[in-house]
Design a protein around this motif. Structure first.
Motif, mmCIF file in Angstrom:
data_model
loop_
_atom_site.group_PDB
_atom_site.id
_atom_site.type_symbol
_atom_site.label_atom_id
_atom_site.label_comp_id
_atom_site.label_asym_id
_atom_site.label_seq_id
_atom_site.Cartn_x
_atom_site.Cartn_y
_atom_site.Cartn_z
ATOM 1 N N GLY A 90 0.647 -1.225 0.110
ATOM 2 C CA GLY A 90 -0.007 -0.125 -0.099
ATOM 3 C C GLY A 90 0.755 1.333 -0.294
ATOM 4 N N LEU A 91 0.190 1.975 -0.382
ATOM 5 C CA LEU A 91 0.994 3.731 -0.026
ATOM 6 C C LEU A 91 0.479 4.636 0.865
ATOM 7 C CD1 LEU A 91 1.446 4.143 -3.581
ATOM 8 C CD2 LEU A 91 3.180 4.277 -2.107
ATOM 9 N N TYR A 94 -2.896 9.729 1.317
ATOM 10 C CA TYR A 94 -3.119 10.953 1.841
ATOM 11 C C TYR A 94 -1.894 12.204 0.287
ATOM 12 C CZ TYR A 94 0.997 10.432 4.099
ATOM 13 O OH TYR A 94 1.912 10.412 4.713
ATOM 14 N N LEU A 95 -0.802 10.894 0.491
ATOM 15 C CA LEU A 95 0.031 11.891 -0.109
ATOM 16 C C LEU A 95 -0.924 11.746 -2.158
ATOM 17 C CD1 LEU A 95 3.075 10.213 0.375
ATOM 18 C CD2 LEU A 95 2.150 12.304 0.630
ATOM 19 N N LEU A 103 8.949 10.839 -3.044
ATOM 20 C CA LEU A 103 9.310 10.772 -1.410
ATOM 21 C C LEU A 103 10.136 8.871 -1.801
ATOM 22 C CD1 LEU A 103 8.562 9.831 1.716
ATOM 23 C CD2 LEU A 103 7.250 8.260 0.688
ATOM 24 N N PHE A 104 9.906 7.925 -3.035
ATOM 25 C CA PHE A 104 10.739 6.686 -3.296
ATOM 26 C C PHE A 104 12.294 7.705 -4.212
ATOM 27 C CE2 PHE A 104 8.844 2.795 -2.136
ATOM 28 C CZ PHE A 104 7.311 3.237 -1.314
ATOM 29 N N SER A 106 13.987 9.760 -3.448
ATOM 30 C CA SER A 106 14.708 9.784 -2.961
ATOM 31 C C SER A 106 15.332 9.064 -1.777
ATOM 32 C CB SER A 106 13.910 10.590 -1.178
ATOM 33 O OG SER A 106 13.577 9.899 -0.442
ATOM 34 N N TYR A 107 14.790 7.906 -1.861
ATOM 35 C CA TYR A 107 15.242 6.352 -0.920
ATOM 36 C C TYR A 107 16.975 6.127 -2.052
ATOM 37 C CZ TYR A 107 10.674 6.085 1.179
ATOM 38 O OH TYR A 107 9.753 6.188 1.682
ATOM 39 N N PRO B 10 18.698 14.188 2.129
ATOM 40 C CA PRO B 10 17.964 14.091 1.446
ATOM 41 C C PRO B 10 16.831 13.234 1.672
ATOM 42 C CG PRO B 10 19.433 14.190 -0.077
ATOM 43 C CD PRO B 10 20.389 13.737 1.230
ATOM 44 N N MET B 11 17.139 12.212 1.794
ATOM 45 C CA MET B 11 16.058 10.901 2.723
ATOM 46 C C MET B 11 14.835 11.381 4.154
ATOM 47 S SD MET B 11 16.878 6.958 3.119
ATOM 48 C CE MET B 11 18.377 6.331 2.415
ATOM 49 N N ALA B 14 12.948 13.976 2.677
ATOM 50 C CA ALA B 14 11.379 14.067 1.829
ATOM 51 C C ALA B 14 10.183 12.658 2.815
ATOM 52 C CB ALA B 14 11.752 13.068 1.244
ATOM 53 N N GLN B 15 11.281 11.983 3.934
ATOM 54 C CA GLN B 15 10.860 11.601 4.265
ATOM 55 C C GLN B 15 9.252 12.611 5.653
ATOM 56 O OE1 GLN B 15 10.605 8.349 3.464
ATOM 57 N NE2 GLN B 15 8.906 8.223 4.870
ATOM 58 N N ILE B 18 6.700 14.367 4.040
ATOM 59 C CA ILE B 18 5.590 13.800 3.990
ATOM 60 C C ILE B 18 5.388 13.808 5.080
ATOM 61 C CG2 ILE B 18 5.577 12.269 1.484
ATOM 62 C CD1 ILE B 18 6.034 9.976 4.257
ATOM 63 N N GLU B 19 5.366 13.147 6.547
ATOM 64 C CA GLU B 19 5.228 13.375 7.556
ATOM 65 C C GLU B 19 4.187 14.338 8.053
ATOM 66 O OE1 GLU B 19 4.398 10.137 9.177
ATOM 67 O OE2 GLU B 19 6.072 9.433 8.081
ATOM 68 N N ILE B 21 2.820 16.263 5.523
ATOM 69 C CA ILE B 21 2.140 16.905 4.770
ATOM 70 C C ILE B 21 0.513 15.806 5.210
ATOM 71 C CG2 ILE B 21 0.735 15.488 2.795
ATOM 72 C CD1 ILE B 21 3.857 17.085 0.729
ATOM 73 N N ARG B 22 0.915 14.413 6.164
ATOM 74 C CA ARG B 22 0.132 13.827 6.080
ATOM 75 C C ARG B 22 -0.563 14.239 7.435
ATOM 76 N NH1 ARG B 22 0.333 8.123 7.634
ATOM 77 N NH2 ARG B 22 3.070 7.940 7.673
ATOM 78 N N ARG B 25 -3.381 17.213 5.737
ATOM 79 C CA ARG B 25 -4.265 17.003 5.360
ATOM 80 C C ARG B 25 -4.947 15.835 6.055
ATOM 81 N NH1 ARG B 25 -1.441 15.183 -0.359
ATOM 82 N NH2 ARG B 25 -0.420 17.736 -0.487
ATOM 83 N N GLU B 86 -0.385 2.270 8.748
ATOM 84 C CA GLU B 86 1.438 2.117 7.407
ATOM 85 C C GLU B 86 1.482 0.390 7.251
ATOM 86 O OE1 GLU B 86 3.273 5.865 7.327
ATOM 87 O OE2 GLU B 86 4.309 3.977 8.387
ATOM 88 N N ALA B 91 1.946 -0.213 3.278
ATOM 89 C CA ALA B 91 2.978 0.272 2.874
ATOM 90 C C ALA B 91 4.356 -0.390 3.479
ATOM 91 C CB ALA B 91 2.612 1.805 3.267
ATOM 92 N N MET B 95 8.239 0.019 1.678
ATOM 93 C CA MET B 95 9.287 0.657 2.098
ATOM 94 C C MET B 95 10.655 -0.013 2.473
ATOM 95 S SD MET B 95 7.312 3.678 4.330
ATOM 96 C CE MET B 95 6.730 5.261 3.219
#
Lengths: 296, 257
Positions: A90-91, A94-95, A103-104, A106-107, B10-11, B14-15, B18-19, B21-22, B25, B86, B91, B95
């Motif tokens: 899953g993802l 909300y993104l 995001l991915f 950046s990995y 940068p990782m 980015a992480q 999104i947190e 943003i979570r 939103r 998650e 998810a 990840m």
């Protein structure tokens, strides 16, 4: 680091995996050279997903050893060179599509540009849409884009076409072939032989934790296309095409109709006739044993 | 020469993004953690803002109370609910197959949650100032923020524990069942001396009570010495971390062994 072309992409040596008493994989040996595209074919519960989980380092083997791109699949440096599209994943919903891809990206140490990823996955128009609002097929395409983020040397796809319509399936397979042509190693699991035929140089068939066949798509196709014809006859049939067991005769054939027509023409009295699709395992007994029972 | 693995900064960025943003939103999360404290403060804090209470004023005392409530609930929910979600939707699996470094995953949640907590407190302080004329001096504000953010660690750990132990739907209910009674019984909604004696007698054993004490002390209201509150919170932090780590490894054995 230079490209290590001398290493195989994937090596399984005597790999077994048990879940409690259930044996999901039983002493599998498999070597996939770099640049090959391989389809792993098999029914549900055959061990496809387990094999993929092991090679992605999501699970560890109960016995045996696994090497991916010359390293341990649990190491980040190995994962950075592998892209994966999983079956049950899953993802964060909300993104937006572009945020998930960012995001991915950046990995990975050397990610593909976001525009290229969007266009490879056919999501350029949906870049600003939330994941929660995507259709099932669009979500699958997003997973595909995420698998490609790191410009992977090895792309692993676990039943990527499940739940897709014909057109989506066709376009995904075309993109996968395109990636295979760039010299990437591709490993895809599927239920469908025609998909394997479309993208793979090699088909590995797994059933109940064993590799039961390993060959080119055309070799495998020849075997799977057969039907099993079974009947009883009181009159002894002297015909080497049939396997006889008491009064019961069985044959594997690509063309049951012509076989039966011939029998009727010879006025052979048959009873309890059944014609069934050969199971994958039956179809591959010949291949693995190297003993080609060929009929009609 | 190309890098073997992605650079960390940068990782993490980015992480963290999104947190954040979570949290932004999710309207219910923002309402529960930012709007509720301000609303409660409007109901209870503004009317008698200047009345002396516990060596400070009602306005300052309740400002500290609701700040503590906001940071506590943000810590619990942002970790607990996101980890459960998650895990629930797979998810985590995706990840894990990617070369995401676990430290970036956890640190991203932590930084976003701290930032959100800080913003919630600042909005509340601003509201108190504008609507109630309750002025919190800058040094007191800095002290309040520092104490709340550091003191929230036990709730971060408890959030993780719930996130790893509970299913997706159960997690939010369980977190509510933890947050609301804890906040109430520790005097974060209604001052302790107005609560039933039974509640007053158990309050000193709750982590949220000592968390509240840190907040009240920061605005000059009478409270237990901060060292004692910190010691209690440290103990709870160790306990909840132990539970969270056990729950994490249980999940590892089940899903990724």
């Amino acid at each position: 680091m230079s490209a290590r072309m001398d290493e195989d992409a994937v090596v399984f040596r005597g790999v077994s995996k048990n879940y409690g008493t259930l044996v999901a994989l039983d002493a599998i040996d498999l070597r996939i050279p770099r640049g090959q595209s391989v389809a792993v074919l098999g029914p549900n519960g055959a061990g496809k997903t387990t094999a993929i989980s092991l090679l992605l380092g999501l699970r560890s083997a109960s016995a045996g050893s696994i090497s991916v791109l010359g390293g341990n699949p649990r190491e980040q440096a190995v994962r950075a060179r592998v892209g994966a599209m999983l079956q049950s994943s899953g993802l964060p919903e909300y993104l937006r599509v572009d945020e998930a891809i960012a995001l991915f990206r950046s990995y990975y140490p050397a990610p593909l540009p976001i525009d290229e990823l969007l266009s490879l996955a056919g999501l350029t128009e949906k870049a600003r849409m939330r994941v929660a609002r995507l259709s099932g097929g669009q979500v699958q395409r997003l997973y595909f884009a995420l698998a490609l983020c790191g410009n992977p040397e090895l792309l692993v796809l676990d039943e990527p076409t499940v739940g897709r319509d014909v057109e989506a399936r066709r376009s995904l397979l075309a993109t996968i072939s395109e990636i295979a042509k760039r010299g990437r190693t591709v490993l895809m699991s599927t239920h469908y032989l025609d998909e394997a035929d479309a993208i793979a140089d090699r088909v590995v068939v797994i059933d109940r934790g064993h590799i039961i066949a390993d060959g080119t798509p055309s070799e495998v196709k020849g075997a799977v296309g057969r039907k099993r014809v079974s009947f009883t006859s009181r009159v002894a049939l002297d015909d080497e095409r049939f396997v006889r067991n008491g009064e019961r005769y069985e044959a594997l054939t690509e063309s049951p109709e012509s076989l039966l027509r011939e029998l009727f023409a010879r006025n052979v009295e048959i009873e309890e006739l059944t014609v069934t699709g050969a199971t994958l395992e039956e179809a591959f007994v010949a291949l693995t044993a190297g003993e080609h029972r060929h009929v009609a | 020469m190309s890098l073997e693995i992605a650079p960390f900064a940068p990782m993490l960025r980015a992480q963290t993004k999104i947190e954040f943003i979570r949290l932004l939103r999710n309207p219910w999360f923002s309402i529960a953690t930012v709007v509720f404290p301000i609303m409660f403060y409007a109901f209870f804090g503004l009317a008698q803002a200047r009345m002396p209470y516990m060596n400070a004023t009602v306005g300052l005392y309740l400002l500290a109370s609701f700040s503590a409530y906001a940071v506590m609930s943000i810590s619990l929910f942002s970790f607990g609910a996101s980890v459960a979600a998650e895990r629930g939707n797979g998810a985590t699996r995706l990840m894990r197959a990617a070369p995401l470094r676990p430290l970036a995953y956890f640190a991203g949640k932590f930084i976003a949650s701290m930032a959100f907590g800080g913003i919630a407190v600042l909005l509340l302080v601003l509201f108190a100032r504008v609507a109630g004329g309750v002025a919190l001096p800058a040094p007191a504000l800095v002290l309040l923020l520092a104490r709340l953010l550091l003191g929230s660690l036990p709730f971060v750990a408890l959030g993780f524990a719930v996130g790893y132990l509970a299913g997706l739907n159960a997690a939010v209910a369980i977190l509510n069942l933890i947050t609301l009674p804890l906040a109430f019984a520790s005097g974060l909604f209604v001052p302790l001396d107005q609560l039933p004696p039974f509640v007053q007698s158990i309050a000193p054993y709750l982590p949220s009570y000592h968390f509240g004490q840190l907040a009240w002390g920061a605005v000059g209201a009478t409270s237990e010495p901060w060292q004692r509150a910190a010691l209690w919170l440290l103990g709870y932090c160790a306990l909840f971390t132990w539970v969270a780590v056990r729950a994490y490894y249980r999940e590892e054995r089940k899903e990724f062994a």
